[in-house]
Design a protein around this motif. Structure first.
Motif, PDB file in Angstrom:
ATOM      1  N   SER A  17      -2.877  -2.553  -6.956  1.00  0.00           N
ATOM      2  CA  SER A  17      -2.026  -1.468  -6.480  1.00  0.00           C
ATOM      3  C   SER A  17      -0.611  -1.959  -6.211  1.00  0.00           C
ATOM      4  N   PRO A  19       2.727  -2.617  -3.919  1.00  0.00           N
ATOM      5  CA  PRO A  19       2.826  -3.088  -2.544  1.00  0.00           C
ATOM      6  C   PRO A  19       3.018  -1.919  -1.590  1.00  0.00           C
ATOM      7  N   GLN A  20       2.443  -2.065  -0.417  1.00  0.00           N
ATOM      8  CA  GLN A  20       2.577  -1.038   0.606  1.00  0.00           C
ATOM      9  C   GLN A  20       3.942  -1.169   1.268  1.00  0.00           C
ATOM     10  N   LYS A  22       6.585  -1.352   4.129  1.00  0.00           N
ATOM     11  CA  LYS A  22       6.531  -1.748   5.532  1.00  0.00           C
ATOM     12  C   LYS A  22       7.421  -0.833   6.342  1.00  0.00           C
ATOM     13  N   GLN A  62      -7.514  -0.491   1.663  1.00  0.00           N
ATOM     14  CA  GLN A  62      -6.090  -0.766   1.451  1.00  0.00           C
ATOM     15  C   GLN A  62      -5.817  -2.273   1.440  1.00  0.00           C
ATOM     16  N   GLU A  63      -6.427  -3.008   2.362  1.00  0.00           N
ATOM     17  CA  GLU A  63      -6.248  -4.464   2.388  1.00  0.00           C
ATOM     18  C   GLU A  63      -6.852  -5.097   1.139  1.00  0.00           C
ATOM     19  N   GLU A  65      -7.097  -3.652  -1.796  1.00  0.00           N
ATOM     20  CA  GLU A  65      -6.196  -3.333  -2.910  1.00  0.00           C
ATOM     21  C   GLU A  65      -5.008  -4.286  -2.931  1.00  0.00           C
ATOM     22  N   GLN A  66      -4.455  -4.596  -1.766  1.00  0.00           N
ATOM     23  CA  GLN A  66      -3.289  -5.470  -1.664  1.00  0.00           C
ATOM     24  C   GLN A  66      -3.661  -6.925  -1.924  1.00  0.00           C
ATOM     25  N   MET A  69      -1.614 -10.264  -3.438  1.00  0.00           N
ATOM     26  CA  MET A  69      -0.494  -9.934  -4.317  1.00  0.00           C
ATOM     27  C   MET A  69       0.840 -10.233  -3.626  1.00  0.00           C
ATOM     28  N   ASP A  96       0.279  -8.655 -10.471  1.00  0.00           N
ATOM     29  CA  ASP A  96       1.186  -8.786  -9.330  1.00  0.00           C
ATOM     30  C   ASP A  96       0.809  -9.913  -8.371  1.00  0.00           C
ATOM     31  N   THR A  97      -0.011 -10.857  -8.828  1.00  0.00           N
ATOM     32  CA  THR A  97      -0.328 -12.049  -8.038  1.00  0.00           C
ATOM     33  C   THR A  97       0.517 -13.178  -8.602  1.00  0.00           C
TER      34      THR A  97
END
Length: 179
Positions: A17, A19-20, A22, A62-63, A65-66, A69, A96-97
């Motif tokens: 996914s 990035p969330q 902030k 959510q964690e 998915e992140q 990355m 995205d890693t």
């Protein structure tokens, strides 16, 4: 077959996914501090002995998915644990890693079912053990080789990994000893 494809597609979301965002008042250092306050001890037992890692836990969807990355580095004895409750066939990718990772897929008995060493940054190729697992442990790429970690080695976490540090957590994983 459709169910397997659905499970693999869901598992691939663990690392794919965006990035969330902030909140404006959250800095990189405060999010790093929040991560370090929730570290969980994980012990891997190999033919060479036991090695402890203190890892973040990806508890929520959510964690997961992140994941790791956008991280520019992973501590030598750090990483991230992805608990699978209930156990399921998990599939990860490296989209995205930024850094290579070692991925340890852990059977419900605590043994390492599959170890993907040095997973390539940015790769969209799925990585899976192909069997249901209790968790996936991601470490800095190359760390498994440095420590002699292999498929079949045993993993535990929480108070079961370090009884002297037993604390109230729902994340104690105490597999039966190997026979």
């Amino acid at each position: 077959m459709i169910r397997l494809c659905t499970l693999m597609a869901f598992g691939m979301l663990a690392a794919c996914s965006a990035p969330q965002a902030k909140p404006d008042n959250e800095s990189d250092s405060s999010s790093a501090a929040a991560r370090t306050s929730t570290l969980l001890p994980v012990v891997v037992r190999t033919a060479k002995g036991a090695h402890r890692f203190d890892v973040e836990v990806a508890r929520t969807p959510q964690e997961q998915e992140q994941g790791l990355m956008f991280r520019k580095e992973i501590a030598a004895d750090g990483g991230m644990l992805f608990p699978m409750e209930p156990p399921r066939t998990a599939s990860f990718w490296m989209k995205d890693t930024l850094v290579p990772l070692d991925m340890l897929f852990i059977h419900t008995d605590g043994s390492i079912a599959f170890l993907k060493a040095q997973a390539e940054p940015y790769s969209r190729e799925p990585v899976s053990a192909g069997v249901p697992v209790a968790a996936v442990l991601e470490l800095r790429g190359g760390r498994a080789a440095e420590l002699g970690i292999r498929e079949g080695d045993r993993v535990s976490w929480g108070g079961c990994a370090v009884p002297a540090e037993r604390r109230a957590t729902e994340l104690n994983f105490c597999p039966a000893p190997a026979r």
